[in-house]
Design an enzyme around this catalytic site. Sequence first.
Site, PDB file in Angstrom:
ATOM      1  N   PHE A   2       0.807  -1.225   0.000  1.00  0.00           N
ATOM      2  CA  PHE A   2       0.000   0.000   0.000  1.00  0.00           C
ATOM      3  C   PHE A   2       0.835   1.267   0.000  1.00  0.00           C
ATOM      4  CE2 PHE A   2      -0.570   2.757   3.717  1.00  0.00           C
ATOM      5  CZ  PHE A   2       0.291   2.173   4.625  1.00  0.00           C
ATOM      6  N   LYS A   3       2.134   1.148   0.284  1.00  0.00           N
ATOM      7  CA  LYS A   3       3.001   2.331   0.268  1.00  0.00           C
ATOM      8  C   LYS A   3       2.974   3.015  -1.105  1.00  0.00           C
ATOM      9  CE  LYS A   3       5.001   1.546   4.432  1.00  0.00           C
ATOM     10  NZ  LYS A   3       4.172   0.460   4.974  1.00  0.00           N
ATOM     11  N   ASP A   4       2.678   2.246  -2.171  1.00  0.00           N
ATOM     12  CA  ASP A   4       2.604   2.829  -3.520  1.00  0.00           C
ATOM     13  C   ASP A   4       1.533   3.907  -3.627  1.00  0.00           C
ATOM     14  OD1 ASP A   4       4.612   1.232  -4.669  1.00  0.00           O
ATOM     15  OD2 ASP A   4       3.189  -0.371  -5.124  1.00  0.00           O
TER      16      ASP A   4
END
Length: 497
Positions: A112-114
Amino acid sequence: MNYASTRNSSLKVTSAHAIVKGLSDEGGLYVPESIPKLSKEEILGLCDKSYVERAYTVFSKFLTDFTPEELRHCVESAYNDKNFDTNNIAEITKLNGGKYILELWHGPTCAFKDMALQILPYLLTTSAKKTVDGKHIAILVATSGDTGKAALEGFKDVAGTSISVFYPEDGVSPMQKRQMTTQEGKNVNVCAVKGNFDDCQNGVKAIFTDKSIEDKLAANNVLLSSANSINWGRLAPQIIYYVSTYAQLVKNKEIEYGDKVNIVVPTGNFGNILAAYYAKLMGIPVNKLICASNSNNVLTDFINTGVYDRNRHFYTTISPSMDILISSNLERLLYHLTDENDKLINEWFGALKTSGKYEVNDEVKNKLSELFYAGCCNDDETKAEIRKTFEEEHYLLDTHSAVAVKVYDDYKAKTGDDTKTIIASTANPYKFGRAVYDAVNGGKQPDDEFELISLLEKETDTKMPVPLAATKNKAVRFTGVVDKQDMGKVVLDFLNK
Ligand SMILES: *Cc1c(COP(=O)(O)O)cnc(C)c1O
């Protein structure tokens, strides 16, 4: 819209300033001076819009010093089907019992860091143009796995920037290491450090405060900056997917406008769940925010008792991105819950620094228990949840997302609350293939990562995402390993200064 600091509420800076600086001079985190609202008409208006349009609407309320053209450039460059494997950017999978899995891992690094790190380079270069025009921005990252790769993908070949990532030599998963050491791009550098994650983090901090490095770089027109999760430019993009998901559920007729939803978040540094709180403050109808932890359950205890105490055993778990004892973004929540009382924040976080512990007042305790539910589970319970969800629904959860689903099941059993519930899924299961395989199959595992993964594919009838599969045939570009005291030299050599 201006931004204050959690440790100095009279500060007033623009969002561009907050994004370029990252952390305020007195050590506080930048916070918006008020939370903009979304009206019923605006939320209904988002139902038929794309993710890009929804992002544009939310950003335009927070980043008021960006021109419409600048904002449009940022959201369109980040949220497209070149970077994500779906035009929806975030997908929703409906499971039994009113559970909506919000899949935040369709970006280039499958975590989810993207969602934030695909747009941060654009927010940062646009902000730099407004505040420190002409300077080269050199990003430094210490990573325990997911952040480093997501930052590399975000910043690769972005003009006017370069990025150096340090990871602990033996502290990341085989897939995470492969992802980083095969990174492409002309402006990227990756280096292993002999030591653990704390050594990497301390090494990066030491570079930031080293006057001789700063002077050398300044003479060459280079400014050091950070891409870690306390930067407002990483938090703001996370608010969008909660707003977007609510609009999408209304559009899909799963809920009607005004219906409340629960939001469950597997939590480490408290960034992702804080973004859900901001979405609620903006006007998204939220019942409970459910904070899910692994065995490092410092947040569970805090939300349930009002005492934050980091003096405890540190567990290495199968959900490593949540192995954390200091949740930095909690400081922002407490700033809002104390009605912006910077004096109290200085007191509590001063105590955290000196004794590792603080206790909030009764007013804040009451607000915490009204807004949040908190729970935790251990590795065995996490694996049991992966197995159960797979057997019952043929849906494969990663280890972090499974913590969230397990804590939610406990919450539902305990409270009987059957409010429809969004569960944040923060990584693709193939990123943590070994633990996932162990959960669904048990038994002996092949040592080779790709052999293991092909077994997982066969036995679960699922597919490894393309970006992970592609690392198999990519050349390893970065093999360097250094002692922690040599990290500064690595940065200067890379920047050729
Ligand atoms: C970073 C991360 C988390 C924790 O998110 P926070 O915003 O730090 O609370 C959870 N799951 C995965 C897979 C992550 O990479």
